[in-house]
Write a protein that holds these residues in place. Sequence first.
Motif, PDB file in Angstrom:
ATOM      1  N   TRP A   1       3.939  -2.372  -3.816  1.00 40.96           N
ATOM      2  CA  TRP A   1       4.639  -2.739  -2.600  1.00 40.96           C
ATOM      3  C   TRP A   1       3.976  -2.319  -1.255  1.00 40.96           C
ATOM      4  O   TRP A   1       3.227  -1.340  -1.222  1.00 40.96           O
TER       5      TRP A   1
ATOM      6  N   ALA B   1       0.715  -7.289  -2.805  1.00 42.12           N
ATOM      7  CA  ALA B   1       1.933  -6.892  -2.815  1.00 42.12           C
ATOM      8  C   ALA B   1       2.849  -7.745  -3.618  1.00 42.12           C
ATOM      9  O   ALA B   1       2.957  -8.899  -3.567  1.00 42.12           O
ATOM     10  N   GLU B   2       3.895  -7.126  -4.311  1.00 35.79           N
ATOM     11  CA  GLU B   2       4.940  -7.576  -5.026  1.00 35.79           C
ATOM     12  C   GLU B   2       5.935  -7.967  -4.102  1.00 35.79           C
ATOM     13  O   GLU B   2       7.048  -8.850  -4.225  1.00 35.79           O
ATOM     14  N   ALA B   3       6.248  -7.087  -3.233  1.00 33.88           N
ATOM     15  CA  ALA B   3       7.496  -6.833  -2.218  1.00 33.88           C
ATOM     16  C   ALA B   3       6.976  -6.150  -1.206  1.00 33.88           C
ATOM     17  O   ALA B   3       6.106  -5.257  -0.996  1.00 33.88           O
TER      18      ALA B   3
ATOM     19  N   ASP C   1       4.210   2.117  -3.214  1.00 34.91           N
ATOM     20  CA  ASP C   1       4.571   1.634  -1.970  1.00 34.91           C
ATOM     21  C   ASP C   1       3.628   2.230  -1.050  1.00 34.91           C
ATOM     22  O   ASP C   1       3.584   3.377  -0.820  1.00 34.91           O
TER      23      ASP C   1
ATOM     24  N   HIS D   1       2.675  -2.032 -10.101  1.00 34.52           N
ATOM     25  CA  HIS D   1       3.513  -2.830  -9.358  1.00 34.52           C
ATOM     26  C   HIS D   1       3.124  -2.042  -7.962  1.00 34.52           C
ATOM     27  O   HIS D   1       3.636  -1.144  -7.510  1.00 34.52           O
TER      28      HIS D   1
ATOM     29  N   TYR E   1       4.836   2.428 -10.057  1.00 32.35           N
ATOM     30  CA  TYR E   1       5.247   1.851  -8.951  1.00 32.35           C
ATOM     31  C   TYR E   1       4.566   2.387  -7.494  1.00 32.35           C
ATOM     32  O   TYR E   1       4.799   3.627  -7.605  1.00 32.35           O
TER      33      TYR E   1
ATOM     34  N   SER F   1       4.761  -1.467   2.962  1.00 36.59           N
ATOM     35  CA  SER F   1       5.496  -1.044   4.031  1.00 36.59           C
ATOM     36  C   SER F   1       4.764  -0.526   4.870  1.00 36.59           C
ATOM     37  O   SER F   1       3.551  -0.070   4.710  1.00 36.59           O
TER      38      SER F   1
ATOM     39  N   LYS G   1       5.699   6.550  -2.531  1.00 34.73           N
ATOM     40  CA  LYS G   1       5.536   5.871  -1.300  1.00 34.73           C
ATOM     41  C   LYS G   1       5.017   6.982  -0.385  1.00 34.73           C
ATOM     42  O   LYS G   1       5.229   8.314  -0.281  1.00 34.73           O
TER      43      LYS G   1
ATOM     44  N   TRP H   1      12.859 -13.097  -5.996  1.00 35.09           N
ATOM     45  CA  TRP H   1      12.063 -11.874  -6.391  1.00 35.09           C
ATOM     46  C   TRP H   1      12.914 -10.922  -7.414  1.00 35.09           C
ATOM     47  O   TRP H   1      14.033 -11.075  -7.192  1.00 35.09           O
TER      48      TRP H   1
ATOM     49  N   THR I   1      13.572  -0.810   4.276  1.00 33.23           N
ATOM     50  CA  THR I   1      13.194   0.360   3.614  1.00 33.23           C
ATOM     51  C   THR I   1      13.793   1.973   4.336  1.00 33.23           C
ATOM     52  O   THR I   1      14.460   1.773   5.415  1.00 33.23           O
TER      53      THR I   1
END
Length: 356
Positions: free
Chosen positions: A257, A276-278, A208, A255, A206, A259, A185, A49, A63
């Motif tokens: 993410w 999700a990208e990550a 999350d 982007h 971005y 969690s 996030k 990644w 995280t």
Amino acid sequence: MNNQRSQRKLEHIQLFKEEYNPHYTGFEDVHLIHQALPVNDWDEIDTTWCFLDKICKAPLFITAITGGHPASEKINRDLALVAAETGIGLAVGSQHAALYNEELVKTYQVIRTENPEGLVFANVGAGVSWDLALKAIEMIGAQGVQVHLNAAQELMMPEGDRKFTQWLNNIEQLVKKSWVPVIVKETGCGLSRETVLRLKEVGVEYFDVGGSGGTDFLAIEARRAQLPVRLQLSWGLPTAWALLECLAVCGNQGHLWASGGILTPLDWAKALALGAEAVGVAGHFLKTYLDNGLEGLANEIKEWQRQLKIICLLTGVSSPAHLKAAAKVITGKTAEWQKLRAGDVYGCKAISSFHA
């Protein structure tokens, strides 16, 4: 106030051990379809990644959860060592305490000492002004900064913040001033499509989703406030639902993410399959570390990486980034949520069963 904030960080770690009780994330309703005839050889599966110019071994990071108390320095040190050994990213916990007390700076900077070349994310709350947020980035030489939205947690704290109207402006100013990406996030209650729309209007790219199902800071704060169980607030969007909400707004223009309650390599893969990208993991990795130490956590992450590669091969894709195109079925409450709130996010009409 500084001493109170530092003490609160210690209590969070102590109560985490007692309150960690993962529950429904929505990934229970997501089913990846086994492909019995592989289209790739093992060596053709690429799990790396890339975040900007930093290449990680997999789209995974430890995280935010720890920092701000002298007792957390060893934890951050060991997590940094694990991140360096396994080649994944690491986000520190809220840096508020160190922004107001220089003696606590070393509890965060230790991650750069132990992992000088790794991918590291700073962390501040949305109530922090842009200039202090920039100091948090500089403190650890971060390649990105997480801005956490934790209104529900603040409201459960007797000493928590009660003023929130400046949050969006703070984020907008930070996006304009920061030389690294700003990742907004949630801390366990999930991002809704309405919230993401407002954030996109001020330039955030971005996100999350930080959904419910993992570490429950509302339960932790309820324990700190000595509230009886019957008065503890159950609140938030499960992680899979929040992902669907964000995907409906962002599509391929942001982007995303994930969690919140990621407990297994299969959960990780399902999050990637939902767009999700990550993926970030806090509670499960912290518990693994507390139970099994640094080596135990490193070994578990390596096995996660191996199993993600297995899942890619068995779903007919060559990389984690392609899992979003893997055949999948969504059932149950998550399918109903998709129908009512997220719509046709995968470009097909079927809700409970489809090929992406």
